[in-house]
Design a protein around this motif. Structure first.
Motif, PDB file in Angstrom:
ATOM      1  N   GLN A 214      -3.441  12.316   1.127  1.00 45.51           N
ATOM      2  CA  GLN A 214      -2.156  11.690   0.780  1.00 45.51           C
ATOM      3  C   GLN A 214      -1.897  10.439   1.609  1.00 45.51           C
ATOM      4  O   GLN A 214      -2.222  10.383   2.795  1.00 45.51           O
ATOM      5  CB  GLN A 214      -1.006  12.686   1.018  1.00 45.51           C
ATOM      6  N   THR A 215      -1.289   9.449   0.981  1.00 44.19           N
ATOM      7  CA  THR A 215      -0.801   8.301   1.737  1.00 44.19           C
ATOM      8  C   THR A 215       0.496   8.701   2.439  1.00 44.19           C
ATOM      9  O   THR A 215       1.135   9.699   2.084  1.00 44.19           O
ATOM     10  CB  THR A 215      -0.503   7.107   0.817  1.00 44.19           C
ATOM     11  N   GLU A 216       0.888   7.914   3.414  1.00 39.37           N
ATOM     12  CA  GLU A 216       2.116   8.236   4.149  1.00 39.37           C
ATOM     13  C   GLU A 216       3.337   8.187   3.234  1.00 39.37           C
ATOM     14  O   GLU A 216       4.223   9.044   3.316  1.00 39.37           O
ATOM     15  CB  GLU A 216       2.286   7.270   5.317  1.00 39.37           C
ATOM     16  N   SER A 217       3.381   7.208   2.339  1.00 40.14           N
ATOM     17  CA  SER A 217       4.551   7.088   1.467  1.00 40.14           C
ATOM     18  C   SER A 217       4.612   8.229   0.449  1.00 40.14           C
ATOM     19  O   SER A 217       5.696   8.718   0.119  1.00 40.14           O
ATOM     20  CB  SER A 217       4.549   5.735   0.750  1.00 40.14           C
ATOM     21  N   TYR A 218       3.457   8.679  -0.041  1.00 39.48           N
ATOM     22  CA  TYR A 218       3.411   9.822  -0.960  1.00 39.48           C
ATOM     23  C   TYR A 218       3.880  11.078  -0.233  1.00 39.48           C
ATOM     24  O   TYR A 218       4.706  11.845  -0.748  1.00 39.48           O
ATOM     25  CB  TYR A 218       1.979   9.979  -1.465  1.00 39.48           C
ATOM     26  N   ALA A 219       3.369  11.288   0.983  1.00 40.97           N
ATOM     27  CA  ALA A 219       3.776  12.455   1.773  1.00 40.97           C
ATOM     28  C   ALA A 219       5.268  12.404   2.079  1.00 40.97           C
ATOM     29  O   ALA A 219       5.970  13.422   2.014  1.00 40.97           O
ATOM     30  CB  ALA A 219       2.971  12.514   3.072  1.00 40.97           C
TER      31      ALA A 219
ATOM     32  N   GLY B  24      13.747  -8.618 -19.606  1.00 37.37           N
ATOM     33  CA  GLY B  24      13.744 -10.066 -19.820  1.00 37.37           C
ATOM     34  C   GLY B  24      12.368 -10.666 -19.924  1.00 37.37           C
ATOM     35  O   GLY B  24      12.223 -11.874 -20.103  1.00 37.37           O
ATOM     36  N   GLY B  25      11.329  -9.827 -19.744  1.00 35.86           N
ATOM     37  CA  GLY B  25       9.967 -10.316 -19.906  1.00 35.86           C
ATOM     38  C   GLY B  25       9.234 -10.544 -18.605  1.00 35.86           C
ATOM     39  O   GLY B  25       8.043 -10.803 -18.605  1.00 35.86           O
ATOM     40  N   ARG B  26       9.918 -10.507 -17.447  1.00 34.87           N
ATOM     41  CA  ARG B  26       9.267 -10.747 -16.168  1.00 34.87           C
ATOM     42  C   ARG B  26       8.596  -9.459 -15.692  1.00 34.87           C
ATOM     43  O   ARG B  26       9.175  -8.385 -15.759  1.00 34.87           O
ATOM     44  CB  ARG B  26      10.295 -11.217 -15.123  1.00 34.87           C
ATOM     45  N   ALA B  27       7.367  -9.565 -15.204  1.00 27.38           N
ATOM     46  CA  ALA B  27       6.627  -8.384 -14.762  1.00 27.38           C
ATOM     47  C   ALA B  27       7.097  -7.963 -13.377  1.00 27.38           C
ATOM     48  O   ALA B  27       7.364  -8.800 -12.505  1.00 27.38           O
ATOM     49  CB  ALA B  27       5.136  -8.682 -14.729  1.00 27.38           C
ATOM     50  N   VAL B  28       7.224  -6.665 -13.195  1.00 22.18           N
ATOM     51  CA  VAL B  28       7.581  -6.128 -11.885  1.00 22.18           C
ATOM     52  C   VAL B  28       6.598  -5.031 -11.538  1.00 22.18           C
ATOM     53  O   VAL B  28       5.979  -4.419 -12.399  1.00 22.18           O
ATOM     54  CB  VAL B  28       9.014  -5.528 -11.877  1.00 22.18           C
ATOM     55  N   ALA B  29       6.425  -4.764 -10.212  1.00 25.27           N
ATOM     56  CA  ALA B  29       5.482  -3.744  -9.794  1.00 25.27           C
ATOM     57  C   ALA B  29       6.035  -2.365 -10.119  1.00 25.27           C
ATOM     58  O   ALA B  29       7.233  -2.159 -10.018  1.00 25.27           O
ATOM     59  CB  ALA B  29       5.215  -3.882  -8.305  1.00 25.27           C
TER      60      ALA B  29
ATOM     61  N   GLU C  43      -2.647   1.873 -16.437  1.00 25.48           N
ATOM     62  CA  GLU C  43      -1.836   2.089 -17.634  1.00 25.48           C
ATOM     63  C   GLU C  43      -0.467   2.677 -17.324  1.00 25.48           C
ATOM     64  O   GLU C  43       0.531   2.318 -17.961  1.00 25.48           O
ATOM     65  CB  GLU C  43      -2.589   3.001 -18.606  1.00 25.48           C
ATOM     66  N   ARG C  44      -0.405   3.572 -16.348  1.00 20.71           N
ATOM     67  CA  ARG C  44       0.861   4.257 -16.055  1.00 20.71           C
ATOM     68  C   ARG C  44       1.627   3.614 -14.912  1.00 20.71           C
ATOM     69  O   ARG C  44       2.868   3.590 -14.927  1.00 20.71           O
ATOM     70  CB  ARG C  44       0.587   5.730 -15.740  1.00 20.71           C
ATOM     71  N   TYR C  45       0.909   3.100 -13.919  1.00 15.40           N
ATOM     72  CA  TYR C  45       1.584   2.590 -12.716  1.00 15.40           C
ATOM     73  C   TYR C  45       1.312   1.117 -12.460  1.00 15.40           C
ATOM     74  O   TYR C  45       1.597   0.613 -11.377  1.00 15.40           O
ATOM     75  CB  TYR C  45       1.161   3.417 -11.496  1.00 15.40           C
ATOM     76  N   GLY C  46       0.745   0.429 -13.453  1.00 15.68           N
ATOM     77  CA  GLY C  46       0.526  -1.002 -13.300  1.00 15.68           C
ATOM     78  C   GLY C  46       1.820  -1.778 -13.432  1.00 15.68           C
ATOM     79  O   GLY C  46       2.906  -1.198 -13.504  1.00 15.68           O
ATOM     80  N   LYS C  47       1.710  -3.080 -13.463  1.00 15.30           N
ATOM     81  CA  LYS C  47       2.909  -3.903 -13.558  1.00 15.30           C
ATOM     82  C   LYS C  47       3.541  -3.750 -14.928  1.00 15.30           C
ATOM     83  O   LYS C  47       2.880  -3.889 -15.957  1.00 15.30           O
ATOM     84  CB  LYS C  47       2.557  -5.372 -13.294  1.00 15.30           C
ATOM     85  N   GLN C  48       4.824  -3.451 -14.927  1.00 13.40           N
ATOM     86  CA  GLN C  48       5.563  -3.216 -16.155  1.00 13.40           C
ATOM     87  C   GLN C  48       6.525  -4.388 -16.408  1.00 13.40           C
ATOM     88  O   GLN C  48       7.180  -4.866 -15.476  1.00 13.40           O
ATOM     89  CB  GLN C  48       6.367  -1.917 -16.066  1.00 13.40           C
ATOM     90  N   PRO C  49       6.648  -4.858 -17.652  1.00 15.39           N
ATOM     91  CA  PRO C  49       7.579  -5.968 -17.930  1.00 15.39           C
ATOM     92  C   PRO C  49       9.025  -5.516 -17.893  1.00 15.39           C
ATOM     93  O   PRO C  49       9.357  -4.418 -18.337  1.00 15.39           O
ATOM     94  CB  PRO C  49       7.178  -6.405 -19.346  1.00 15.39           C
ATOM     95  N   GLU C  50       9.857  -6.338 -17.298  1.00  7.20           N
ATOM     96  CA  GLU C  50      11.291  -6.093 -17.326  1.00  7.20           C
ATOM     97  C   GLU C  50      11.813  -6.418 -18.742  1.00  7.20           C
ATOM     98  O   GLU C  50      11.133  -7.055 -19.545  1.00  7.20           O
ATOM     99  CB  GLU C  50      11.995  -7.007 -16.309  1.00  7.20           C
TER     100      GLU C  50
ATOM    101  N   GLU D  35       4.665  11.828 -11.281  1.00  6.77           N
ATOM    102  CA  GLU D  35       5.119  10.690 -10.485  1.00  6.77           C
ATOM    103  C   GLU D  35       5.865  11.154  -9.238  1.00  6.77           C
ATOM    104  O   GLU D  35       6.865  11.860  -9.326  1.00  6.77           O
ATOM    105  CB  GLU D  35       6.016   9.791 -11.336  1.00  6.77           C
ATOM    106  N   VAL D  36       5.358  10.751  -8.099  1.00  2.34           N
ATOM    107  CA  VAL D  36       5.953  11.088  -6.804  1.00  2.34           C
ATOM    108  C   VAL D  36       6.311   9.790  -6.092  1.00  2.34           C
ATOM    109  O   VAL D  36       5.439   8.979  -5.799  1.00  2.34           O
ATOM    110  CB  VAL D  36       4.965  11.912  -5.939  1.00  2.34           C
ATOM    111  N   GLY D  37       7.587   9.566  -5.860  1.00  2.00           N
ATOM    112  CA  GLY D  37       8.007   8.403  -5.088  1.00  2.00           C
ATOM    113  C   GLY D  37       8.098   7.097  -5.845  1.00  2.00           C
ATOM    114  O   GLY D  37       8.374   6.058  -5.251  1.00  2.00           O
ATOM    115  N   GLY D  38       7.840   7.100  -7.141  1.00  2.00           N
ATOM    116  CA  GLY D  38       7.927   5.871  -7.918  1.00  2.00           C
ATOM    117  C   GLY D  38       6.575   5.236  -8.201  1.00  2.00           C
ATOM    118  O   GLY D  38       5.534   5.661  -7.683  1.00  2.00           O
ATOM    119  N   HIS D  39       6.573   4.204  -9.022  1.00  2.00           N
ATOM    120  CA  HIS D  39       5.336   3.569  -9.470  1.00  2.00           C
ATOM    121  C   HIS D  39       4.513   2.989  -8.321  1.00  2.00           C
ATOM    122  O   HIS D  39       3.289   3.139  -8.292  1.00  2.00           O
ATOM    123  CB  HIS D  39       5.654   2.469 -10.486  1.00  2.00           C
ATOM    124  N   GLU D  40       5.164   2.300  -7.398  1.00  3.81           N
ATOM    125  CA  GLU D  40       4.415   1.655  -6.312  1.00  3.81           C
ATOM    126  C   GLU D  40       3.740   2.693  -5.429  1.00  3.81           C
ATOM    127  O   GLU D  40       2.574   2.534  -5.033  1.00  3.81           O
ATOM    128  CB  GLU D  40       5.333   0.767  -5.476  1.00  3.81           C
TER     129      GLU D  40
END
Length: 282
Positions: free
Chosen positions: A116-121, A277-282, A268-275, A167-172
């Motif tokens: 596990q990464t620290e943020s996942y833990a 308004g069309g702007r990509a976010v992590a 596909e699941r946790y990559g950059k998703q478009p807002e 999903e644990v802790g969000g996409h990032e």
């Protein structure tokens, strides 16, 4: 200010650490704030650790050793301190895990603790233990040091495909966690397989379990329940679970195909998703 005479070093590893920190700091003629300035932390943090109100980290301990010239004293103690923060029923398993020569694990819901990464833990522990996040995360990261040894245990991990999608802790956090799993491809003593949904019913549906093997001691099986874990060396249980694990390995994707699936889910699941308004976010 801590009164060293009020500390009982025999009460626990944390109390002993606090006692030694206070004793050796005073022997060096330093006040808490002065030591804090040297190791780039606040004097109040030094005070909280000396009062056993905070648990020291490995980084803190290494900096104290350097500042006080204590030849790794606190770096050696901190492992005991962090292990003592684990739930009492888990401490015996952690000790055996650290001694194992070969670890095989099937995880149907979560990434295995050693990977596990620290943020996942932190996201996991925060669900049920929000008041103990810092110390329990530090303890989990400490467990992972066995993989950094010159001769680490061989680790074979079979993950249910649902682990990648839960999903644990969000996409990032998940993207970083899956990236971390892919990073083990260069470590020959760590093998990761994914049991795909297409495998259908399988022997691991009873739940996650770990098998520990040693050079001289009997094998152990560890299974975790809702309230606490269960560890046994019963030969019939070992035999049943060993055969079951072999079947899981056979039904899972190869390490190479597993890595490809992890990478695909990550994008596909946790990559950059478009807002909207069309702007990509992590």
């Amino acid at each position: 200010m801590v009164n060293i005479r009020a500390l009982d070093p025999s009460a626990s590893p944390l109390d002993y650490y606090a006692y030694e920190l206070c004793r050796l700091r005073e022997a060096a003629g330093l006040k808490q704030a002065q030591l804090g300035d040297i190791i780039y932390c606040s004097g109040s943090l030094i005070g909280m650790i000396e009062n056993t109100k905070r648990v020291p980290t490995r980084d803190f301990s290494e900096r104290v050793d350097a500042a006080l010239g204590t030849d790794g004293h606190f770096s050696r103690l901190v492992g005991l301190v962090l292990r003592s923060q684990l739930p009492h029923w888990f401490q015996a398993y952690a000790e055996m895990e650290a001694r194992a020569e070969y670890i095989s694990t099937f995880q149907c819901q979560l990434v295995y603790g050693l990977l596990q990464t620290e943020s996942y833990a932190r996201a996991l522990i925060g669900v049920d233990r929000p008041d103990q996040i810092d110390e329990l995360v530090a303890a989990r990261m400490e467990r992972q040091l066995i993989l950094e040894r010159e001769q680490p245990p061989a680790l074979w991990v079979v993950l249910g495909e649902s682990v990648l999608h839960q999903e644990v802790g969000g996409h990032e956090v998940m993207r970083n966690q899956l990236t971390h799993l892919l990073g083990f491809a260069n470590r020959p003593w760590v093998q990761i397989q994914v049991l795909p949904f297409s495998a259908g019913a399988h022997t691991g549906m009873q739940g996650s379990f770990n098998l520990l093997r040693f050079d001289k001691d009997p094998d152990l099986i560890y299974e975790e329940g809702y309230a606490q874990g269960y560890m046994t060396a019963n030969p019939s249980v070992i035999r049943e679970r060993s055969v079951g694990y072999a079947r899981l390995q056979a039904e899972a994707l190869s390490p190479e195909r597993s890595a490809a699936l992890i990478a695909r889910v990550m994008e596909e699941r946790y990559g950059k998703q478009p807002e909207p308004g069309g702007r990509a976010v992590a």
